[in-house]
Scaffold this motif. Structure first.
Motif, PDB file in Angstrom:
ATOM      1  N   ARG A 726       0.835  -1.202   0.000  1.00  0.00           N
ATOM      2  CA  ARG A 726       0.000   0.000   0.000  1.00  0.00           C
ATOM      3  C   ARG A 726       0.870   1.253   0.000  1.00  0.00           C
ATOM      4  O   ARG A 726       0.680   2.150  -0.786  1.00  0.00           O
ATOM      5  CB  ARG A 726      -0.884   0.030   1.234  1.00  0.00           C
ATOM      6  N   LYS A 768      -2.162  -4.001  -6.880  1.00  0.00           N
ATOM      7  CA  LYS A 768      -1.457  -3.641  -8.101  1.00  0.00           C
ATOM      8  C   LYS A 768      -1.736  -4.697  -9.158  1.00  0.00           C
ATOM      9  O   LYS A 768      -1.969  -5.861  -8.851  1.00  0.00           O
ATOM     10  CB  LYS A 768       0.056  -3.624  -7.846  1.00  0.00           C
ATOM     11  N   PHE A 824      11.583  -5.005  -9.090  1.00  0.00           N
ATOM     12  CA  PHE A 824      10.834  -3.761  -8.959  1.00  0.00           C
ATOM     13  C   PHE A 824      10.888  -3.314  -7.508  1.00  0.00           C
ATOM     14  O   PHE A 824      10.788  -4.136  -6.602  1.00  0.00           O
ATOM     15  CB  PHE A 824       9.367  -3.970  -9.334  1.00  0.00           C
ATOM     16  N   LYS A 828       6.097   1.135  -5.056  1.00  0.00           N
ATOM     17  CA  LYS A 828       5.723   1.834  -6.291  1.00  0.00           C
ATOM     18  C   LYS A 828       5.786   0.959  -7.527  1.00  0.00           C
ATOM     19  O   LYS A 828       5.297   1.335  -8.575  1.00  0.00           O
ATOM     20  CB  LYS A 828       6.642   3.038  -6.488  1.00  0.00           C
ATOM     21  N   VAL A 829       6.408  -0.170  -7.414  1.00  0.00           N
ATOM     22  CA  VAL A 829       6.613  -1.040  -8.554  1.00  0.00           C
ATOM     23  C   VAL A 829       7.345  -0.286  -9.656  1.00  0.00           C
ATOM     24  O   VAL A 829       6.907  -0.219 -10.794  1.00  0.00           O
ATOM     25  CB  VAL A 829       5.306  -1.651  -9.079  1.00  0.00           C
TER      26      VAL A 829
END
Lengths: 1043, 426
Positions: A726, A768, A824, A828-829
């Motif tokens: 999150r 995500k 990643f 935030k990837v």
């Protein structure tokens, strides 16, 4: 760019040193039962057993942990094996009619098996064809100085041992015919091939020679004279002396055996003392081999294979034990290759007094205790028939806690209480390997719905426990047991022995995926019909109901009709469970497609599972589904039709393709007889044919993957992790799923604390969704902590078994697709590092694992690495999270797709893959963690004067019995000088590993994924298309380009 | 471009980033603004125009007047963002019905000539140009190019195929073959990979740069020698987003002629030079060559994975919007200025609290309610490189896939469109 990285690394000597201390590739040991065994031998003095295989391997076994392997340079069937009594030498005969001598040699205090010499019997110039000098039977004299060789042409030759010097005193049939055989027996026919040679138990100069036609001669070697002639009229199969030497027994092709008495007064015996056809009077099959063992208690023990009534039981594989009134017909599920008894060979003792019977079958080894009443079987500590039902998946757990280990072992003991207290009778050699530091479990899932637990800590893979999931389902085959019960009352007194059972009751029971929590003893097993079973390890038996839940993975996606199999109906009412793993919850996916991924988090009481349609999350504590998500692409019309119907057709066409391949291989590999002039022509023809095949070009279409490729919805991997999804400050439980189309779903889970488990449910929210641009299937997902280390397993931290992960630094997620590895940053990837394996190397990722490599140099230095097996069968090691290539090794042949599909890695840098349906090859990537046989056999043999010093430079056969082409080429070249007696045509170039010639059946290919199938089919289809295109395209000669 | 951008900023006091748009359809004008830095996508712009002019079901062409006064079409993301970024000071939009479109007017300074009164233009640009009738530039985009001509041997050709500039399949096949090389030891036969077939109408065929029996020497800078056909296939497919193949064309006649060697020669004379330069001893690119064509650019170009982010923790819609705006403003990759066409942010991140899977538990209600409120923030790099379009494409696919889900009626709510340029709230 990658090239530069490689180079920079390569130039750093310090790093190179560290790498040397961390990584080393070795194929260490082969577990399981040798594929296609073809010969058996036993040395009573050294107490060693040798098994030869169709691929030319020799495996020697002694006490548990003592094993050697040797591999002939020719991929030819080992037809016969003999020990030179007590010398640690083995003679092998191959079906290309070559003889080989092997020695157990000492090297650095460990024993190894090495080939020392080869020999081919020269043809008799002029009259005889090559067949005449084909060796049919061998007899190494007990004194070990002479080898008697019987041939197809009926000749008997004598070779000096160990030099293989042919003595110029061969005995040919004419000599026997003229001197000893009465006129009426001759009737113009030859005596046929030599079928049996037996040394006189007391007079070493006398041997018994049995000819196929039935004639048996007692031959005096010293005087070159036939002492006795026995005019048998039945076609001879085998001979055996009675220990007292006053009689011998012959077995025949009509299913009978005869006892002949030997006395010096009657040089010519016409009739045997007794002749029996035990399963007569109707026509019977041949008695292939007979043994006659005297006992102190009185009646001799007669053991023979075959001889069953042709009409009613001609298809059974039987071995009969007869003693007085006791009669047991051991009924095996596979062919009897050979058998021997372990008995007293001391010449001073009066009786044989056999203690055990060892039977080598095509698919397993059975040992019978002959001293305990009822002749029970002795469980073998090695040579486990892994494939008793075809292996469909494998799963490895390293560092098993002692508590779990003991519970599994005790559950296993209760499962099959020992019927006999006899110890394993083959006890030769000394196991020098230190006791394994930790327990390792290998779990194999099988087609019949069983999961077998193996002790993989050491060199011998030992069965521990067997779990069946079939009993919680209603299958059509439940009543079968009663039928077989009734059948056993009949005559002959059959007794089913052995556990090889290739016939699955219901293919839907097949196990696809396994996941075990080694701390809580919770196990998840998922199968072909979408069943996911949660089992708890329990030490008491229990009778309880199973909670059944159904999860619809289609999520009312419309227009879908499932055309595959039905789900397995669960048993209603309570089911009785023995101590061990007991099923508690059954989750059934709808549609009931095979489960393609499963994972378990015992601390959160959650399981996640995926099929070709979607994935689900289930709270097994509250027995409630948490989440179901459909992953089908809306454009995937093929999936809408129901993937299983497609799977079937894929399977079918795959099978056809294999058949095609096999056919072509057979024609290509036909063994040409050595040194015959006609073979040269054949060889040339074969080469021409091969060239022809090469002319038809293979084309490959270059097209990127599109979003709506079929089967894009297959869920390939699932993982749980406590990480930051999150935001960067709050971590929490997450679940990740990756699909075939390069899509990754990340869910944030709301797991209530331990106390509130019962009242509050788990919630999952999609956090995500990552679509990899290259759309390659996602093979694996793992979350790395702030220091770049993989997160520990559930319970490891709370039980102080692992260092707590770094929750301060930012986490990252490692996503491995078939084409690339990417790291990643979380939450935030954002892409951090990547390695594009396919774009650079042209190979695709098949299996990946995160492995901890510890250094040989220092106890506490270790590195985490990403290990990857590619479709070319090579293994790459990358550093994490930098993803820098560290090492690359060739491991599996790229054609061996079932081997590649079956590979599993351990957490400490070892791995297993199937080299045949019944054998795992164990390999090690770590320089420190190596499990290999270290054993010693004390041999006492006279020095071989002709031994060549060069022999000691022979490279060790560390690579086991399955050669890698390149390595073998080299060693063959090195050893070339040794075999000076071998003719040059023999030294054929390195051949493929035996798997290429072995039958490849889909059913035993382990966890062959859809991708493998698809890959294969694409190539096959394309090849076909290409062919079609070629013919369409006005037959332009595909060509050699000169410009 | 930069200049105009800078200039416009002081002029617009109210909204620094906004570009005023004056849109004309027939006799009607509409005025609104779009964000200069983040104009969004053409499709959305088109919908906006349709909505504003209330001409929803009409087939229309959108054009704009560029700085030179030329009427240029807006029909894709690239020329749309170009139009926005070069608008000076305001963007003039002309909407024509499809059937009324005068194609000849596009691309030339017709506006200047015909409608001087309407479109105020600087005088110095009002000069005559030769009137060339060219086809409608529906979609200007590169599909292929020959690159690195200066560093390669003349007998070789390095071709770059832009897969995502086109809907066409790449459309070629490769096969094993034998190539003959000249070595100091004489002729030597070596295995090679060749192009075996072209799919009619495919990209490879239509570029005319590759031909059947061309030998493939490299794939994206990596030599194929020693690799199997399957490996080369996998490499090509893995690089298919941006495929660069170095070939030795079977037909050496059409090779590029180096001006230094032959001056003023016609095409035919390259024949001799081409065959003269052959045979070349096995070509092995030096490291410089590999570095020469900018791996980094290509790298960052090609794989930008799409992350769709659900704002898990904020169920309220309002805060969602504000959060997403924030997210986009401090997104890891700030939008590149329009003058840098090559570089682009490594990933396209769109934040959407959409389609959270219905929980099967008691929370289903909760998530359902806010699932319907979704905001999609598309952070759009200004200059489209080839692969951006791809990512947009996939976004669209995702969107369309959402729409197919019956429970998520994602049709545009009328009146729900707010044109603040940056965030399109659906």
């Amino acid at each position: 760019m990658m090239k530069f990285r490689f180079r920079r690394q390569g130039n750093d000597p310090q790093r190179e040193k560290i790498k040397q201390d961390l990584f080393a590739f070795n194929k260490t040991v082969e577990h399981g039962f040798p594929n296609q065994p073809s010969a058996l031998a036993y040395d009573p003095k050294l107490q060693l057993m040798a098994i030869g295989t169709k691929s030319g391997a020799i495996k020697v076994y002694g006490a548990p942990g003592v094993e050697f392997t040797g591999l002939h340079r020719e991929t030819a069937t080992v037809t016969q094996l003999y020990f030179l009594h007590g010398q640690g030498r083995i003679l092998s005969l191959l079906d290309d009619n070559t003889l080989h001598l092997w020695e157990i040699g000492q090297k650095e205090h460990c024993s190894q098996l090495e080939e020392v010499r080869g020999f081919t019997l020269p043809g008799r110039p002029g009259i005889e064809s090559t067949n005449a000098t084909r060796v049919t039977v061998l007899l190494p004299k007990l004194s070990c100085d002479l080898l008697v060789v019987g041939t197809e042409g009926g000749g008997v030759h004598f070779l000096e041992l160990p030099s293989f010097t042919l003595q110029n005193k061969s005995l040919f049939q004419d000599e026997i015919m003229q001197s000893s055989v009465p006129e009426e027996y001759k009737c113009g026919k030859s005596l046929g091939p030599v079928e049996s040679l037996q040394e006189h138990p007391q007079l070493p100069d006398k041997i018994l020679i049995g000819y196929s036609r039935g004639l048996v001669v007692l031959w005096d070697l010293q005087n070159r004279h036939a002492d006795n002639v026995f005019l048998g009229k039945q076609q001879l199969e085998s001979l055996v002396w009675v220990r007292t030497a006053d009689s011998f027994v012959s077995s025949h092709s009509d299913g009978g055996y005869m006892v002949w008495s030997v006395s010096s007064s009657t040089p010519c015996t016409h009739e045997p003392v007794t002749a029996t056809i035990p399963y007569g009077p109707f026509p019977c099959k041949a008695v292939n081999k007979i043994l006659w063992r005297t006992t102190e208690s009185g009646a001799p023990l007669v053991l023979f294979s075959g001889g069953m009534p042709r009409a009613s039981y001609g298809d059974r594989h039987c071995l009969t034990i007869l003693q007085d009134s006791q009669h047991v017909t051991l009924d095996f599920t596979s062919r009897v290759i050979d058998f021997f008894t372990i008995h007293c060979t001391d010449r001073d003792k009066e009786y044989d007094d056999p203690s055990a019977l060892v039977v080598l079958l095509e698919e397993e080894l059975v040992v019978i205790d002959l001293q305990t009443a009822g002749w029970p079987t002795i469980p073998a500590p090695y040579l486990a028939p892994l494939h008793s039902s075809a292996i469909t998946c494998s799963y490895h757990i390293s560092n098993v806690p002692v508590k779990l280990w003991e519970r599994v072992v005790s559950a296993g003991l209760q499962q099959c209480p020992l019927q006999t207290h006899t110890n394993w009778p083959i006890r030769g050699g000394k196991n020098l390997a230190p006791d394994p530091k930790q327990h390792e479990l290998l779990l194999t899932g099988h087609e019949d719905g069983t999961v077998r637990f193996w002790d993989a800590s050491g060199v011998s893979l030992r069965p521990l426990y067997r779990l069946s999931t079939a009993n919680i389902f209603q299958t059509e085959c439940d009543h079968n047991d009663s039928l077989t019960q009734a059948g056993e009352e009949e005559w002959p007194p059959f007794r089913k022995v052995g556990c090889f059972d290739p016939y699955s009751d219901d293919p839907r029971l097949g196990i696809q995926k396994i996941c075990l929590c080694k701390y809580s003893g919770k196990l998840v097993v998922a199968g072909t019909a979408g069943q996911v079973v949660v089992l708890y390890l329990c030490d008491d038996k229990s009778d309880h109901m199973i909670d059944v839940a159904t999860v619809d993975l289609l999520q009312d996606r419309e227009g879908f009709t499932w055309k595959g199999h039905d789900r397995l109906p669960p048993k209603s009412g309570s089911v009785l469970f023995a101590p061990g793993f007991q099923a508690v919850v059954l989750v059934q996916c709808m549609p009931p497609a095979a489960v393609t991924a499963v994972t378990l988090h015992a601390e959160w009481n959650l399981i996640a599972f995926g099929t070709s349609h979607g994935f689900g999350l289930f709270d097994y504590h509250r027995r409630s589904p948490v989440l179901a998500r459909c992953t089908l692409h809306p454009n995937d019309s093929l999936a809408m039709e129901g993937p299983l119907s497609r799977v079937k057709s894929l399977k079918k066409s795959l099978r056809q393709s294999f058949r095609r391949i096999r056919k072509s291989r057979v024609s290509g590999k036909k063994r040409v007889l050595v040194s015959s002039p006609s073979s040269k022509v054949q060889e040339a023809n074969a080469q021409l044919a091969e060239q022809d095949a090469e002319v038809t070009p293979v084309q490959r279409r270059i097209e990127p993957r599109s979003a709506d490729d079929s089967l894009s919805g297959v869920v390939r991997c699932l993982c749980f992790a406590d990480t930051f999804l999150r935001d960067g400050t709050h971590h929490g439980p997450t679940m990740w799923a990756g699909t075939n189309s390069g899509c990754v779903y990340a869910y944030a889970l709301d797991v209530p604390s331990q106390e509130k488990f019962s009242e509050q449910g788990v919630e999952a929210l999609l956090g995500k969704e990552i679509q990899l641009m290259h759309r390659a299937p996602v093979v694996s997902i793992a979350v790395l902590d702030g220091r770049g280390n993989p997160l520990p397993e559930p319970y490891e931290v709370s039980r102080d078994l692992a260092k707590a992960p770094d929750m301060q630094g930012s986490h990252s997620v490692l996503i491995a697709s078939e084409e690339q590895f990417k790291v990643f940053m979380l939450p935030k990837v954002s892409a951090k590092t990547k390695f594009k394996l396919t774009a650079h190397e042209g190979c695709r990722v098949r299996k990946v694992a995160l492995v901890n490599f510890s250094s040989v140099a220092s106890e506490d230095y270790s590195e985490n690495g990403l290990v990857c097996l590619t479709n070319l069968g090579d293994i790459h090691i990358f550093s994490i999270p930098a993803l820098r290539p560290q090492m690359r090794y060739d491991c599996i042949r790229k054609e061996d797709i079932s081997g590649i599909a079956s590979c599993v890695f351990t957490k400490t840098g070892q791995g297993f893959y199937l080299i045949s349906p019944s054998e795992y090859e164990r390999f090690s990537l770590s320089a420190r963690v190596i499990t290999e046989p270290l054993c010693q056999v004390e041999v006492d043999r006279p020095h071989d004067p002709s031994e060549l010093s060069i022999c000691t430079t022979l490279p060790p056969q560390a690579n086991g019995t399955h050669k890698t082409p390149s390595g073998e080429n080299k060693s063959a070249g090195d050893a070339e000088g040794v075999f000076d007696e071998m003719q040059s045509p023999l030294s054929s170039p390195a051949l493929d590993s035996p798997n290429s010639s072995a039958d490849i059946t889909l059913d035993t290919t382990g966890e062959l994924t859809m991708e493998d199938v698809k890959d294969f089919l694409v190539t096959v289809d394309e090849a076909e298309n290409n062919l079609r295109n070629m013919t369409e395209e006005d037959g332009r000669p595909p060509g050699i380009l000169i410009n | 471009m930069n200049r105009s951008f800078n200039k416009s900023q002081p002029l617009r006091h109210l909204e620094l980033d906004a570009v005023e748009v004056k849109s004309k359809y027939g006799a009607e004008f509409r005025r609104f603004s779009v964000n200069r830095a983040k104009p969004g996508k053409f499709e959305e712009f088109f919908k906006l125009i349709m909505h504003i002019h209330s001409i929803a079901n009409m087939e229309v062409m959108i054009g704009y007047a560029d700085v030179h006064g030329d009427l240029l079409p807006i029909n894709n993301d690239e020329n749309f963002s170009k139009a926005v970024s070069t608008a000076h000071p305001l963007l003039r939009i002309f909407i024509q019905r499809q059937e009324e479109v005068d194609y000849s007017s596009f691309g030339s300074n017709t506006l200047t000539r015909k409608k001087k009164a309407v479109v105020t233009l600087r005088n110095d640009l009002n000069r005559k140009r030769p009137h060339i009738r060219i086809g409608m530039p529906q979609d200007f985009r590169p599909v292929s190019s020959i690159i690195d001509v200066d560093i390669l041997p003349e007998s070789h050709r390095r071709v770059r195929l832009y897969r995502h500039g086109s809907d066409k399949p790449l459309g070629f096949y490769i096969r094993d073959g034998t190539s003959v090389r000249v070595t100091p030891q004489g002729l030597e036969k070596v295995p090679g990979i060749f192009i075996s077939r072209m799919v009619p109408g495919g990209l490879a065929e239509s570029t005319g740069l590759l031909a059947v029996n061309d030998e493939v020497l490299e794939v994206n800078g990596i030599e194929v020698s020693g690799k199997t056909l399957d490996q080369v296939t996998d490499m090509m497919i893995a690089n298919s987003h941006n495929l660069i193949v170095t070939v030795k064309p079977v037909n050496q006649r059409n090779n590029v002629v180096r001006s230094s060697r032959i001056s003023g020669s016609s095409g035919q004379s390259s024949d001799s030079s081409g065959s003269g330069s052959f045979p070349v001893i096995t070509h092995s690119p030096s490291n410089a060559t590999v570095a020469g064509y900018g791996h980094d650019d290509l790298d960052s170009d090609e794989d930008s994975d799409i992350v769709i982010e659900s704002s898990v923790s904020r169920p309220s819609r309002r805060s969602n919007v504000s959060q997403t705006q924030q997210t986009s403003s401090n997104a890891p990759s700030p939008p590149s200025p329009p003058t840098r066409p090559q570089s682009r942010p490594p990933s396209v991140i769109s934040t959407a609290s959409f389609h959270s899977q219905p929980s099967l538990n008691g929370t289903a209600h909760n998530s359902l309610s806010y699932r319907l409120h979704r905001d999609l923030n598309i952070q759009q790099p200004l200059y489209n490189s080839s692969s951006t379009r791809e990512s947009n494409g996939s976004l669209h696919k995702i969107l369309s896939s959402l729409r197919t889900d019956p429970r998520n009626s994602l049709a545009l709510p009328p009146g729900g469109v707010e044109e603040d340029g940056m965030v399109i709230t659906l």
